[in-house]
Design a protein around this motif. Structure first.
Motif, PDB file in Angstrom:
ATOM      1  N   PHE A 100       0.590   4.068  -0.413  1.00 42.53           N
ATOM      2  CA  PHE A 100      -0.384   4.809  -1.228  1.00 42.53           C
ATOM      3  C   PHE A 100       0.275   5.834  -2.142  1.00 42.53           C
ATOM      4  O   PHE A 100      -0.032   5.920  -3.328  1.00 42.53           O
ATOM      5  CB  PHE A 100      -1.384   5.500  -0.284  1.00 42.53           C
ATOM      6  N   TYR A 124      -5.344   3.233  -6.102  1.00 42.83           N
ATOM      7  CA  TYR A 124      -6.596   3.223  -6.867  1.00 42.83           C
ATOM      8  C   TYR A 124      -6.395   3.305  -8.377  1.00 42.83           C
ATOM      9  O   TYR A 124      -7.348   3.318  -9.127  1.00 42.83           O
ATOM     10  CB  TYR A 124      -7.518   4.360  -6.402  1.00 42.83           C
ATOM     11  N   PRO A 164      -5.801  12.402   5.302  1.00 43.22           N
ATOM     12  CA  PRO A 164      -7.234  12.078   5.290  1.00 43.22           C
ATOM     13  C   PRO A 164      -7.679  11.392   4.004  1.00 43.22           C
ATOM     14  O   PRO A 164      -8.549  11.875   3.297  1.00 43.22           O
ATOM     15  CB  PRO A 164      -7.907  13.450   5.468  1.00 43.22           C
ATOM     16  N   ILE A 165      -7.085  10.267   3.667  1.00 44.08           N
ATOM     17  CA  ILE A 165      -7.490   9.501   2.481  1.00 44.08           C
ATOM     18  C   ILE A 165      -8.565   8.498   2.915  1.00 44.08           C
ATOM     19  O   ILE A 165      -8.673   8.192   4.102  1.00 44.08           O
ATOM     20  CB  ILE A 165      -6.279   8.774   1.852  1.00 44.08           C
ATOM     21  N   PRO A 166      -9.343   7.981   1.966  1.00 46.41           N
ATOM     22  CA  PRO A 166     -10.445   7.091   2.336  1.00 46.41           C
ATOM     23  C   PRO A 166     -10.000   5.951   3.255  1.00 46.41           C
ATOM     24  O   PRO A 166     -10.687   5.606   4.214  1.00 46.41           O
ATOM     25  CB  PRO A 166     -10.923   6.558   0.984  1.00 46.41           C
ATOM     26  N   LEU A 348     -14.409   2.885  -0.526  1.00 49.81           N
ATOM     27  CA  LEU A 348     -13.105   3.273  -1.062  1.00 49.81           C
ATOM     28  C   LEU A 348     -13.042   4.738  -1.482  1.00 49.81           C
ATOM     29  O   LEU A 348     -11.987   5.213  -1.904  1.00 49.81           O
ATOM     30  CB  LEU A 348     -12.730   2.364  -2.246  1.00 49.81           C
ATOM     31  N   SER A 349     -14.175   5.429  -1.410  1.00 45.10           N
ATOM     32  CA  SER A 349     -14.114   6.857  -1.708  1.00 45.10           C
ATOM     33  C   SER A 349     -14.659   7.660  -0.528  1.00 45.10           C
ATOM     34  O   SER A 349     -15.066   8.796  -0.670  1.00 45.10           O
ATOM     35  CB  SER A 349     -14.910   7.171  -2.983  1.00 45.10           C
TER      36      SER A 349
END
Lengths: 361, 360
Positions: A100, A124, A164-166, A348-349
């Motif tokens: 990521f 993204y 803490p990403i989606p 995704l969000s």
């Protein structure tokens, strides 16, 4: 990958002759050079190992048509930019950035090398020559959560996350939603360790969790460290992440989520060779075999196995989706009404936790 | 022990300056042997790690960008180490410097103007100094070992990053990823050679080293640092305060580490991310020693270390050498350097066998 010295000289010559390009030096019929960068080491027996298995699968499937190179332990920062440029300058025409945090660098380097195709895993940001690919890990998490709901004695699980990403939030939510379908009082405690791979930190977090009465631990980091602690302390169990980790915890691994990137790598490489590559945005899961569930461990009884299989096959035939409402968040507000399923964009969000998740510090 | 070390009355100056070169050479030779022995192309490894970055002109920009922070921090450390003040926490001061610069960049996000960057740089230097002031205070007031305090503060500073980028400074557009927003144009360090990644920090590094060299060799301050380090008793007689030296050494090395931090965050990173601590502060310790604690030597040492980083990646892509190889080469270099130093300063004497066998 092996580069002969002659190839090396050729690359060197090409590189010095064609500043910033290095592409035209390769005549037709030469293999497509494919580069991979990994955030950890290929020996992590987890996430990076799985990407490297994908690379080997690509070599095996396409044989002489491709030539692959990888760079491991690439930090998520400006160092990554340098490695990407290095790969592009050495004539790699398709580059997979598998973490990521490589996003900023991929976008920057992609602008400098318009004739090189980049694919960024779990990211993204797209561009003309930057595609995205991801796997529906949350489908695997739903299977793990089902097992956890059945087997946990204390009804408390721990979840070691990176950031803490989606991507990670979604996994935690999926896990606990599945567990609460079995045991409505099930709770989960996430802990973020701010890195994808730091075995001592992962192990420390796991120990602290077990001391607090947690008997099942899942992780969204890259290696088997937490699982080893579970095995050592004799807690109920944990799950392999990225790859089958039963060698490290033969008793404690209940099952594993296996990332099977190989077919995606083959498809992308073929598309580049045929000239049909377009920046895609793929998000495949159990159905497409990109996410697989590994063998069940010795503690998983036939009954639990059947329940887990039902969730797995339900997601394959489309009859079951873990993010179908009613879903409440952990403050009690209803987020998804009954009967409705969250869209991919919403997933995704995702930046909120479902009921049963202890709000992390 | 049949051997003992005996201090040489006057170590050879030539040898002192030759040991770094010898250490690099020995590293190449032993490295080639070790990697051949475990089945890699040992000669190729040495070629890719040490020579390709120099012969391939694309790599020069990478060398400059990688060497700049190492040189700036290394210069500061060499000044402190000269005075026998062991600041091991440059990494922490680098981080706080970066954070201080980030704070200015975020506070001025909606503004623009040529004053923003200088203000960030000032904040970075002050941030690094303040963070180094903690071990200085503890050392001079309570006589706490600065090696321990400066090192431990590094870990605290990493947690400070995590806290800031998770909550108050979190990027509103970052999909929840703990990082700050991308700095505005005015807060980014300009590139000085169009079409490359060489930013303003590279010439700043060279200027810092030159100025430091001048000050250390030509000014009372430099003299004080050197005298306190080499002959503390004489320094006390000469009226140089030991406490003042400790303060100066830590403030200078901390301020320079902070400068490196702010240049790094405004240049290559352009935002604060969890991956900001890149061990420059620790690698710069090798750089300072390899550069003979001399600011001019530090320039060369910084470049040598940058070569091993950049070359280590080349070796991964061309001959499949594992990433850990870079670390092995760097450690060997420090090992040979320290071993060489020992032999230059001491001689090994065979001692007569002691007749005391009664203890059996």
């Amino acid at each position: 990958m092996t580069l002969t010295r002659r190839n090396l000289l050729k690359i060197g010559a090409a590189a010095s002759a064609l500043p910033l390009l290095g592409s035209r030096a390769f005549a037709q019929g030469e293999p497509l050079k494919v580069g991979f960068i990994y955030v950890g080491t290929i020996n992590d027996n987890g996430y990076n190992y799985a990407h490297n298995q994908g690379r080997l699968y690509l070599e095996e499937q396409l044989g002489d048509a491709v030539e692959t190179t990888y760079v491991e332990n690439v930090p998520e920062g400006p160092d990554c930019e340098r490695v990407l440029r290095e790969l592009a300058q050495q004539g790699n025409k398709l580059i997979f950035a598998t973490s990521f945090g490589f996003g900023d660098s991929v976008i920057k380097v992609a602008q400098q090398f318009p004739d090189v195709k980049f694919e960024h895993a779990t990211g993204y940001m797209k561009a003309d020559n930057v595609g995205l690919y991801n796997a529906r890990f949350y489908e695997g998490r739903a299977v793990c959560g089902t097992i956890a709901g059945h087997l946990s004695k204390t009804g408390k699980a721990g979840y070691i996350g990176s950031f803490p990403i989606p991507e990670v939030v979604m996994g935690i939510n999926s896990f606990v939603l599945a567990a609460r379908k079995v045991n409505p009082d099930f709770t989960i405690k996430p802990v973020y360790i701010s890195t994808w791979n730091d075995p001592p930190k992962e192990a420390d977090a796991a120990r602290a969790m077990i001391d607090q009465g947690i008997d099942i631990i899942a992780q969204h980091t890259d290696g088997p460290a937490a699982l080893q602690v579970v095995e050592e302390r004799g807690a109920v169990g944990g799950f392999g992440q990225g790859a089958d980790m039963s060698a490290f915890a033969p008793d404690a691994q209940l099952t594993s989520i296996i990332d099977h990137w190989g077919p995606h790598y083959v498809n992308s490489a073929k598309a580049v060779i045929d000239g049909t590559w377009v920046p895609g945005d793929t998000w495949e899961g159990l159905k497409e075999d990109v996410v697989q569930i590994g063998p069940y461990g010795p503690k998983v009884t036939e009954e639990v196995k059947a329940a887990a299989e039902a969730v797995r096959t339900g997601q394959i035939d489309g009859s079951f989706h873990i993010f179908t409402g009613p879903i409440k968040d952990n403050t009690g507000t209803e987020r998804v009404p009954a009967g409705q399923t969250m869209t991919d964009a919403e997933l995704l969000s995702m930046d909120w936790y479902v009921e049963g998740v202890e709000q992390p510090a | 022990m049949p051997f003992r070390l005996e201090k040489r009355p006057e170590p050879s100056r030539t040898m002192l300056y030759l040991t770094p070169a010898a250490a690099v050479l020995l590293t190449m030779i032993v490295g080639a042997i070790i990697f051949s022995a475990i089945g890699y192309n040992g000669l190729g490894a040495v070629r890719e790690i040490f020579f390709t970055p120099l012969t391939n002109s694309y790599k020069w920009q990478d060398l400059g960008v990688k060497a700049a922070p190492l040189i700036i921090i290394g210069v500061g450390l060499s000044i402190a180490y000269r005075a026998n003040v062991w600041n091991i926490g440059a990494e922490g001061q680098y981080i706080v410097g970066g954070l201080a610069g980030t704070w200015v960049a975020l506070a001025t996000y909606s503004m623009s103007g040529p004053w923003i960057l200088p203000l960030m740089i000032l904040a970075g230097v002050v941030g690094g100094m303040l963070y180094a002031a903690i071990p200085a205070f503890l050392k001079t007031r309570l006589n706490v070992n600065e090696i321990l305090t400066s090192l431990m503060l590094t870990y605290a500073s990493v947690q400070l990053i995590y806290y800031l980028i998770r909550a108050p400074w979190k990027d509103p557009m970052g999909m929840g990823f703990p990082q700050t927003r991308l700095f505005a144009e005015s807060a980014r360090l300009p590139t000085i050679i169009p079409g490359t990644i060489v930013h303003l920090g590279v010439p700043i590094a060279i200027i810092v080293a030159l100025v430091a060299w001048f000050i250390m060799s030509r000014s009372v301050f430099g003299y004080q640092m050197r005298v306190v380090g080499t002959a503390p008793h004489a320094a006390r007689y000469g009226g140089f305060s030991e406490n003042k030296t400790i303060w100066l050494a830590l403030l200078v090395s901390g301020g320079l580490a902070g400068l490196a931090g702010v240049l790094e965050v405004a240049g290559p990173f352009q935002r604060m991310v969890p991956g900001f601590p890149a061990n420059y502060g620790f690698t710069a310790i090798i750089v300072a020693f390899l550069g003979r604690l001399n600011p001019l030597g530090v320039i060369f040492a910084g470049i040598v270390l940058a070569i091993t980083f950049v070359g280590g990646e080349v070796a991964q892509t061309t001959i499949g050498l594992p990433n850990a190889a870079t670390g092995i080469f760097q450690s060997m270099m420090l090992f040979f350097l320290l071993a060489g130093d020992l032999l230059v300063r001491y001689r090994i004497r065979r001692t007569a066998v002691q007749p005391s066998r009664s203890a059996a």
